[in-house]
Each structure stands twice: as C-alpha cells, then as structure tokens.
Design an enzyme around this catalytic site. Sequence first.
Site, mmCIF file in Angstrom:
data_model
loop_
_atom_site.group_PDB
_atom_site.id
_atom_site.type_symbol
_atom_site.label_atom_id
_atom_site.label_comp_id
_atom_site.label_asym_id
_atom_site.label_seq_id
_atom_site.Cartn_x
_atom_site.Cartn_y
_atom_site.Cartn_z
ATOM 1 C CG ASP A 227 12.105 -12.619 27.610
ATOM 2 O OD1 ASP A 227 12.560 -13.302 28.555
ATOM 3 O OD2 ASP A 227 12.749 -11.700 27.075
ATOM 4 N NE ARG A 230 8.649 -7.771 28.111
ATOM 5 C CZ ARG A 230 7.326 -7.780 28.263
ATOM 6 N NH1 ARG A 230 6.708 -8.853 28.739
ATOM 7 N NH2 ARG A 230 6.617 -6.705 27.946
ATOM 8 N N GLY A 254 3.379 2.471 27.653
ATOM 9 C CA GLY A 254 3.591 1.489 26.598
ATOM 10 C C GLY A 254 3.055 0.144 27.048
ATOM 11 C CG ASP A 276 0.838 0.770 23.544
ATOM 12 O OD1 ASP A 276 1.527 -0.110 24.087
ATOM 13 O OD2 ASP A 276 1.068 1.183 22.389
ATOM 14 C CD GLU A 305 6.464 11.285 24.156
ATOM 15 O OE1 GLU A 305 7.548 10.751 24.463
ATOM 16 O OE2 GLU A 305 5.464 10.626 23.759
ATOM 17 C CD GLU A 319 9.990 -4.581 27.770
ATOM 18 O OE1 GLU A 319 10.814 -3.741 27.308
ATOM 19 O OE2 GLU A 319 9.436 -5.440 27.087
ATOM 20 C CD GLU A 328 12.036 -0.684 19.501
ATOM 21 O OE1 GLU A 328 11.570 -0.699 20.658
ATOM 22 O OE2 GLU A 328 11.643 -1.454 18.610
ATOM 23 C CB SER A 333 8.264 7.800 26.015
ATOM 24 O OG SER A 333 8.217 8.094 24.631
ATOM 25 C CG HIS A 467 12.123 -10.055 23.868
ATOM 26 N ND1 HIS A 467 12.074 -9.778 25.216
ATOM 27 C CD2 HIS A 467 11.830 -8.881 23.251
ATOM 28 C CE1 HIS A 467 11.773 -8.503 25.397
ATOM 29 N NE2 HIS A 467 11.611 -7.936 24.216
#
Length: 519
Positions: A227, A230, A254, A276, A305, A319, A328, A333, A467
Amino acid sequence: MTDVPDLSSDEEHFEEDEWQEMETSGASVTCLYCANVSVSIEDAVKHCESAHKFNLNTLKAKFNMDCYSYIKLINYIKTHKPTADAVMNSAEALWEDEKYLKPVENDDWLMFDFESLADAPSSPQSYHANVENGLVTLTQSHFLELQRTIQVLTQQLNESKTHLQMAKEDIGKMQASMKTIVDVGSTNSNGESAMIVDCVSKVPLEDDEGYFNTYAHFGIHYDMLSDKVRTESYRDAILNNKETLKDKVVLDLGCGTGILSMFSATAGAKKVYALDQSEVVYHAMDIIRENNLHETIKVVKGRLENTKLDEKVDIIVSEWMGYFLLFEGMLDSVIYARDNCLKPGGLLLPNRCNISLVANGDVDTHIKLIDFWSDVYGYKMNCMKSEVVREASVDVVGSKNTLSEPCVVKDIDINTCNTDVMDFTSTFKLPITKDGSLTSLVGYFDIFFDLPSKVSFSTGPHTTATHWKQTVFYFRDCKEVKNGDVIEGTIICNRQKTDVRALSVQIDIFGKTHKYILS
C-alpha cells in the site's frame, strides 16, 4: 459491580421493520392519470385501481417486477404519459430500459414500498349465496374459493406458530448467554468485584491472542507494505524530518515486519524499540539484522500493556488504524503508550486524524448485494436483506458514484484523546452535488503528521485506494436525491459491549434508524 450490558446499543436489538425502510413524505399525491389528489401514496394506488383499472399487483405478477422495475414503470409513465389501458394491456414491459432508472421528478410515487405488495391476493370475487329454511347453498366455485382461503390461513397460522417458537428459543438462548456474562463478569477468581472491560488494556492477554494471530500471516503484511499511500506517507514523514528524529529514542508500536523501525533508524534515531505481540516479530528480527540495523533497533515481543521497556521514549510511531479508523481498537494501545512510555513533551506520529462521511449512489452494487435476495433461483429471500445491510461492508467505492460533499464527523487529537474516543455522536450535513439514487453512506479517514515537513494522506473515495478501502453503510432501500438537496442526519458510534475491538454504528437519517456492526 459490573454493569449489565446495554443491548439497546448493540446488534441484538435489530428489528426488521424498524430499520432500513424509507418513509414516504406527508405531501399530497397526484394521480398518474388524472388531476385527483390523494392524502397518501396508498390512497393514490387505490384510486388508480378503482378509477382507471391500473393495478400494480397485476403488473407485478404479469412481468415479475421488483422495486427497480417499479421505479422504471413510474418514470416511463411520467415521461410518455401512456393510458392506463395501454400499460395494463401491454404484452411486454415497455419500461425496462435502464434510462428509466433516472427520476423524471422527485415524486412520492417513487417512494412507494413496492415490495410491500408481496404478491397480495387480488380483490376477492363477489359471490352470492342462497339461504332457504336456515340452510346456506353455495356455488361450487364459491365453495372452492372458501376452501383455498382456509388453506392459506391455516398455512399462515402454522408459519406464525413456527416463528413464535423460534423466537422463544432465541430469547431463551439470549437469557442464558446474558446470565453467563453477568455471572462470569461480576466477580473474578478471588470472588472480588471484577473490572469492566472497556478498553484493550483490560483484556487478559490470553483472550486477546486471536487478534494478534491475524497478523501472523504473510498476506496481511504484503497488503500493508504494498500500500504505497500508507507506507510512503510514513516514510516521508520520518525521512523528510530527520532533524526531528536525530538522536531520539523511538518506540515502533505494533512493528510488524519492522519497516517503520528501519525508517526511524535510517533517519538518525539513537535507539528504536520495535514491539509486537504477533509471531511476525521473529521475522522482523531477521529482517533488521539482514539490513545491519540490529545495533540501533531492539526487537521486543510482547503486548505493550504487559511489557516494561528499559526507558521512556521521545517519539512513538505506530500504524494503528483499522477500518473506519477505529475498528480493532489499537488506538487504545497508542494511548496507553502515550500515558506510560512517552517522555513529557514527546512526539506522536501520526498526531491527528479524522473520520468523514459522504453520500454514495452505486445502484449496480446495491442490486448485486441487496436486491439479489428478492429472487434467488425463483425463491424469495427478502428477510435476508436486513441481515446483509446490518454488516457494514469494506470495499473500494471510487469517486464516480459519490453524490455529495463529504462531512467530517469526528476529529481526534491523539495527544489528548482518551480510550472513550470510540464512543461518539455527531450530526452531519451532506450537500448533494448531483441527481441520483442514494444507496449508502461511505465512511473514511484522513491522517496527519504535523511536523516541520508536513505529511498527510486520505483513505477517501476521491484518492488512490488503500488497503483500508472505505467502509460502506448500505440502506435496504434507495432514496432519490437531487443536486442542491442537503441530507441531514446523526451518526452514533460505540465500542461493542462484548468485543472491545469491534464497533456498533447507528445512523439516523430520513426519519429512520439504521444499525450496523463492524466485527
């Protein structure tokens, strides 16, 4: 004490008659064939039957008409003004040309719920009975008609009993589920009052593994990295602002394959934490080493967390966006990282975003996805239409079918927002820019990096597709609109009670309530 979930805002309380049906206006309705004025469209239909022998039921059965055929019929009559006899006695549907989908005028005839005819039986034939000495003598045809009526009513009664029994069973299951939720949610394993789960940080890690497992597959990372809108926006925001990142400690929240971590290291960051919980993080380790950036980038497997970093960071890059921006719940987070891991005065990338709505008039897709259920291999499945529109669609809409200017319904400052950001109510006004049939509202989002060298991108239908595509909220029935109209309504977005990462969306428009889920 745990609140009992409020089902009024969730998907359990959907009633087919309450949503996805457009209301006809309260204006008077002029006959199709004379100057007679009726107080409602229903009365106008009855007048046409009695005064002009124009019977919609007959036409519907004769030509196997659906709601789109009906719209074409009305526009054909408005355009060519044929007599009622010419229409009723026609051997073929003269109005089937697609050009008759375009309304001749904004007319209450186009708002009539043609599906409500539902192959209603024609007016009963008049019969005469002879009464003599207390005995009633019927003709054979009258007797047969009464038998058929009894059979139909008996069948309808049996069907009603079946539906009632199914409804009772569903209510029983719902009551059992609610009791389980209340019993389990009201206390923890120590018998103490349990915490209400209203954000991701309160979800036990073992219950959240399903979410992270979706990111353990190659395909989703291919979609994100390929993408260009992005990935190149993040690249430009980082590499075109090297002075902002130079010698800074960065958290890539992430991180996935680690692309943003590598951008940050290349921009001159002193230290990058690539974090991640997904299994893809092991591949990120190999990728980072393969590019000789392992001395700058430290890969950490874990959910933020439940993870403690070695130090607080200067910059958080992530992202985190999902469909309709908030699906989601990963923004939870980011907020947790901001409040617990970011130094005072630290920087968030991106730092600002918004959600917009725009009117859409894609009749072909509406026919394909929704009117499809009117005739499935010769069987009616109209009850499925409500289930279809209940689930918001994710698709590339494109600009050719948009009917209005967009309207921003939610602005989010990531520096200051809280985890209740997923719950909002906003009014909207959509100025219509061209005539058409309104089939849905489309939701999308814009992202902003307010840096010395500013960067932003949009996921709207007017730009290169991403996407994320767009989120489409279909209506069960279309609504004719004209250039210059202004469509007003209210959107209510809520985090689902039973899934902190999912959304319930309610749109109030045209006097009706429409409810959707993203899960």
